[in-house]
Structures are given as C-alpha cells and as structure tokens.
Design a protein around this motif. Structure first.
Motif, short mmCIF file in Angstrom:
data_model
loop_
_atom_site.label_atom_id
_atom_site.label_comp_id
_atom_site.label_asym_id
_atom_site.label_seq_id
_atom_site.Cartn_x
_atom_site.Cartn_y
_atom_site.Cartn_z
N ASN A 1 -0.86 2.80 10.97
CA ASN A 1 0.56 3.10 11.11
C ASN A 1 1.39 2.16 10.25
OD1 ASN A 1 0.65 5.22 13.12
ND2 ASN A 1 -0.04 3.69 14.59
N VAL B 1 7.91 5.67 12.22
CA VAL B 1 6.47 5.40 12.20
C VAL B 1 5.80 6.46 11.35
CG1 VAL B 1 4.38 5.08 13.57
CG2 VAL B 1 6.60 4.39 14.51
N SER C 1 2.01 7.72 9.92
CA SER C 1 0.59 7.59 10.25
C SER C 1 -0.27 8.37 9.28
CB SER C 1 0.32 8.13 11.66
OG SER C 1 1.07 7.44 12.62
#
Length: 123
Positions: A52, A104, A106
């Motif tokens: 992440n 975030v 990912s």
C-alpha cells in the motif's frame, strides 16, 4: 519496514503537480480514500501480499507501523509525502485532523483472505 518518500512535485504560478509512479511493485489495482475519521482508529492489520501507498491529500494523520522487529509512528501531513507499506507492515492510522483525506493505493484488489489482524509480539 515502511518507507516514507517525498514524491516529485513541480510548482508553478498555476499550482503544484505531484507525480506518483513506479513506487510500489506491479500495477495499481485498487484506490480508496478515508475521510470523516476525525476521532477514529483505522486499519489494524497487515497483509500476505498487498503493498500500500498512503498519501494524506488534505490535513494530516499519524500512522503506526510494526514490521515484527521495529515499530514507529509516522506523520503524514503534506500531500507530497508518501508512506509505502510492505505486506509485513502491521499498521493503523489515527489522529486524523478535521477535514483530512487519506488516499490509499494498492497493488492488489480487495481480498479478505489477504488480511492478517494479529499483531506482532512486540506490537
């Protein structure tokens, strides 16, 4: 262990442009953001395979990270700061300022089986 990076930022009279590229392994497969979490603690896990990248686009928050050997608190308080979390990094976020927005990114899509909630012994 987690790594705090300063993203490339280009400033001009028309504002700032901050670039995020080639920071985590593979392609970005998931993006989400957290907001309205002023008095909350978020996360409390690590992963089997997901990396992440955390960027506080507005306001600030604190991230606690423990990789099983070392633990630390890291403040994200500028939109050009990027915290890279490896899969082994057990983490949580807290101390969100009013109006904060935490982005975030990912390298994996959501998979409930990828989450590990147990803390390390020294966490």
């Amino acid at each position: 262990m987690a790594q705090l990076l300063e993203l490339s930022t280009f400033s001009s009279d028309s504002g700032n442009l901050t670039v995020f590229e080639k920071i985590i392994p593979g392609a970005i497969k998931r993006a989400f953001y957290i907001y309205g979490a002023d008095d909350c603690v978020r996360a409390g896990h690590r992963h089997h395979k997901t990396w992440n990248a955390l960027i506080c686009l507005n306001g600030s928050c604190r991230v606690y990270v423990n990789d099983g050997q070392t633990d630390e608190h890291i403040w994200l308080d500028k939109p050009h700061k990027c915290l890279i979390l490896e899969p082994k990094d057990w983490h949580f976020m807290d101390n969100f300022s009013e109006g904060s927005i935490l982005l975030v990114l990912s390298n994996e899509v959501y998979d409930k089986a990828d989450y590990i909630y147990e803390k390390y012994e020294n966490a």
